[in-house]
Motif scaffolding. Structure first.
Motif, short mmCIF file in Angstrom:
data_model
loop_
_atom_site.label_atom_id
_atom_site.label_comp_id
_atom_site.label_asym_id
_atom_site.label_seq_id
_atom_site.Cartn_x
_atom_site.Cartn_y
_atom_site.Cartn_z
N ILE A 16 42.38 64.09 37.95
CA ILE A 16 43.61 63.29 38.06
C ILE A 16 44.18 62.99 36.68
N GLY A 17 43.30 62.66 35.73
CA GLY A 17 43.78 62.38 34.38
C GLY A 17 44.48 63.57 33.77
N LEU A 18 43.88 64.74 33.90
CA LEU A 18 44.49 65.95 33.35
C LEU A 18 45.78 66.29 34.08
N GLN A 19 45.77 66.16 35.39
CA GLN A 19 46.96 66.50 36.18
C GLN A 19 48.13 65.59 35.81
N ALA A 20 47.84 64.32 35.55
CA ALA A 20 48.89 63.38 35.19
C ALA A 20 49.49 63.67 33.83
N MET A 21 48.75 64.41 33.00
CA MET A 21 49.22 64.75 31.66
C MET A 21 49.98 66.07 31.63
N CYS A 22 49.94 66.82 32.70
CA CYS A 22 50.39 68.21 32.68
C CYS A 22 51.56 68.47 33.63
N ASP A 23 52.19 69.62 33.38
CA ASP A 23 53.14 70.20 34.32
C ASP A 23 52.41 71.29 35.12
N ARG A 24 53.07 71.82 36.13
CA ARG A 24 52.44 72.84 36.97
C ARG A 24 52.13 74.11 36.18
N TRP A 25 52.80 74.31 35.09
CA TRP A 25 52.62 75.54 34.30
C TRP A 25 51.74 75.30 33.07
N SER A 26 51.06 74.17 33.03
CA SER A 26 50.31 73.80 31.83
C SER A 26 48.92 74.40 31.81
N ALA A 27 48.35 74.42 30.60
CA ALA A 27 46.97 74.84 30.39
C ALA A 27 46.23 73.74 29.63
N VAL A 28 44.92 73.69 29.84
CA VAL A 28 44.04 72.73 29.17
C VAL A 28 43.03 73.50 28.33
N ILE A 29 42.97 73.19 27.05
CA ILE A 29 42.01 73.81 26.15
C ILE A 29 40.77 72.92 26.11
N CYS A 30 39.59 73.51 26.35
CA CYS A 30 38.35 72.75 26.39
C CYS A 30 37.20 73.61 25.88
N PRO A 31 36.09 73.01 25.52
CA PRO A 31 34.92 73.83 25.17
C PRO A 31 34.43 74.62 26.38
N ALA A 32 33.87 75.78 26.13
CA ALA A 32 33.32 76.58 27.23
C ALA A 32 32.22 75.83 27.96
N SER A 33 31.51 74.96 27.26
CA SER A 33 30.41 74.20 27.85
C SER A 33 30.86 72.94 28.57
N ALA A 34 32.16 72.66 28.60
CA ALA A 34 32.67 71.42 29.16
C ALA A 34 32.37 71.29 30.65
N HIS A 35 32.15 70.08 31.07
CA HIS A 35 31.92 69.79 32.49
C HIS A 35 33.10 70.25 33.33
N VAL A 36 34.32 70.03 32.83
CA VAL A 36 35.50 70.43 33.60
C VAL A 36 35.53 71.94 33.81
N ASN A 37 34.91 72.69 32.92
CA ASN A 37 34.92 74.14 33.01
C ASN A 37 33.78 74.68 33.86
N LEU A 38 32.60 74.07 33.75
CA LEU A 38 31.41 74.63 34.37
C LEU A 38 30.93 73.92 35.62
N ASP A 39 31.18 72.62 35.73
CA ASP A 39 30.44 71.83 36.72
C ASP A 39 31.32 71.02 37.66
N GLU A 40 32.56 71.44 37.84
CA GLU A 40 33.41 70.69 38.77
C GLU A 40 33.97 71.59 39.87
N GLY A 41 33.24 72.67 40.14
CA GLY A 41 33.58 73.53 41.28
C GLY A 41 34.97 74.15 41.20
N GLY A 42 35.49 74.29 39.98
CA GLY A 42 36.84 74.83 39.85
C GLY A 42 37.93 73.84 40.22
N ALA A 43 37.59 72.54 40.33
CA ALA A 43 38.57 71.56 40.79
C ALA A 43 39.82 71.47 39.90
N PRO A 44 39.70 71.55 38.57
CA PRO A 44 40.93 71.51 37.78
C PRO A 44 41.90 72.63 38.16
N GLU A 45 41.36 73.81 38.48
CA GLU A 45 42.22 74.90 38.91
C GLU A 45 42.66 74.75 40.36
#
Length: 354
Positions: free
Chosen positions: A74-103
């Motif tokens: 929700i925090g990331l979505q509130a900061m972004c537009d539909r066409w936005s991208a988020v840069i994060c470490p490859a090891s980040a929880h948002v990348n590896l451990d949230e079931g693809g929820a950000p996408e």
């Protein structure tokens, strides 16, 4: 912290496995008296808003949610537009451990940056902060850090300030996944705002479950100009609690005094004690700095297998025999010493066989 007969002890697998701190349980019982308005109109949530401002500044706004993935998405979505991208470490929880929820839920493109220690720098981010204004590219909008990182490392205020300046100069925003923010504050011996609000962080996912809460995390908006529609997104993402008083009362009990800091300091101290106890064991390698409440170690596979029969912990990388041992607010010195002695004994037995 022993399970039923025959089960391995679970004290070092995750700080998520720890029980609820007694003070938090007391706060929940107190919050259970009588009726309160629903959906955040209660007195406990009102008090939490005041407490958050004392910790993070007068502009800070708080939105309790059920879990860390919800806070991040929700925090990331509130900061972004539909066409936005988020840069994060490859090891980040948002990348590896949230079931693809950000996408899947937020519809965001994650740009995962390889790092050696779980930490981003402006130099690491720069090759990925590209394509601005090009319709063929997802538009980089947010840089997301984790404090402390998934690899047990921590950022200094100066390091975060440099990333914030880099991001803001390019029209991007800065988000922190603070699932273990208290552990970072304890390790740095600084108030949380010193490495969030004061150095340019825009939105924070504030952790509580790993630091003694029964359930609940919070989105803390440090820069209200950086977000849109947090309340609506929280509802549509199924993260709006009707009986929000139970979320808020826990955070008040954690943050109003120094419970958050005492819990984190203790967990960090137990990790330092464990690392020191095994550092001189022949054949044990500590490949990463112990900067909070996580200890990473490299052991022979046979030793890992035998230890897992007696203790639960995470096998981080089977390829190299790397494991992770987590300490919590309720980890005791006796538990640490007993586990370290077991590691020493198993390593000695392994050397004798070899």
């Amino acid at each position: 912290m022993t399970g039923t007969q025959g089960e391995p002890r679970s004290g070092f697998v995750s700080d998520n496995n720890a029980p609820v701190h007694p003070d938090i349980m007391t706060a929940l019982i107190a919050a259970n008296e009588g009726h309160e308005p629903a959906y955040g109109a209660d007195r406990h949530t009102a008090r939490l808003r005041e407490v958050i401002k004392t910790r993070f500044g007068e502009r800070a706004e708080v939105y309790p949610v059920f879990n860390g993935s919800g806070a991040n998405v929700i925090g990331l979505q509130a900061m972004c537009d539909r066409w936005s991208a988020v840069i994060c470490p490859a090891s980040a929880h948002v990348n590896l451990d949230e079931g693809g929820a950000p996408e899947k839920v937020a519809g965001l493109k994650l740009i995962a940056v390889p790092t050696a220690d779980g930490k981003l720098t402006p130099e690491l981010i720069e090759p990925y902060a590209r394509g601005f204004g090009v319709q063929h590219h997802a538009q980089p909008k947010v840089v997301s850090l984790t404090q402390t990182t998934e690899l047990g490392t921590r950022y200094t205020p100066g390091e975060i300030a440099a990333i914030a300046a880099f991001a803001h100069e390019r029209g991007m925003l800065l988000h922190i996944d603070g699932a273990r923010l208290a552990n970072a504050a304890a390790a740095l011996d600084l108030p949380p705002r010193a490495f969030t609000t004061d150095v340019g962080v825009d939105v924070l996912s504030l952790g509580g479950t790993k630091n003694g809460l029964m359930f609940g995390e919070a989105i803390v908006v440090l820069n209200p100009d950086a977000v849109r529609g947090v309340s609506y997104l929280r509802k549509s993402a199924l993260q709006l609690a009707s009986k929000m008083r139970y979320l808020s009362a826990q955070f008040v009990a954690l943050l109003e005094g120094d419970l958050w800091l005492r819990n984190a300091r203790h967990a960090n101290a137990m990790a330092a004690r464990l690392a020191a106890a095994v550092a001189d064991v022949p054949g044990v390698e500590i490949p990463r700095p112990v900067q909070a409440n996580a200890v990473f170690a490299v052991l022979p596979p046979a030793v890992i297998e035998r230890l897992l029969r007696r203790y639960q912990f995470a096998v981080w990388d089977e390829r190299v025999g790397e494991v992770r041992w987590m300490c919590s607010f309720d980890t005791t010195e006796a538990e640490v010493d007993a586990f370290a002695a077991t590691v020493r004994d198993e390593m000695s037995a392994h050397a004798g066989v070899a």
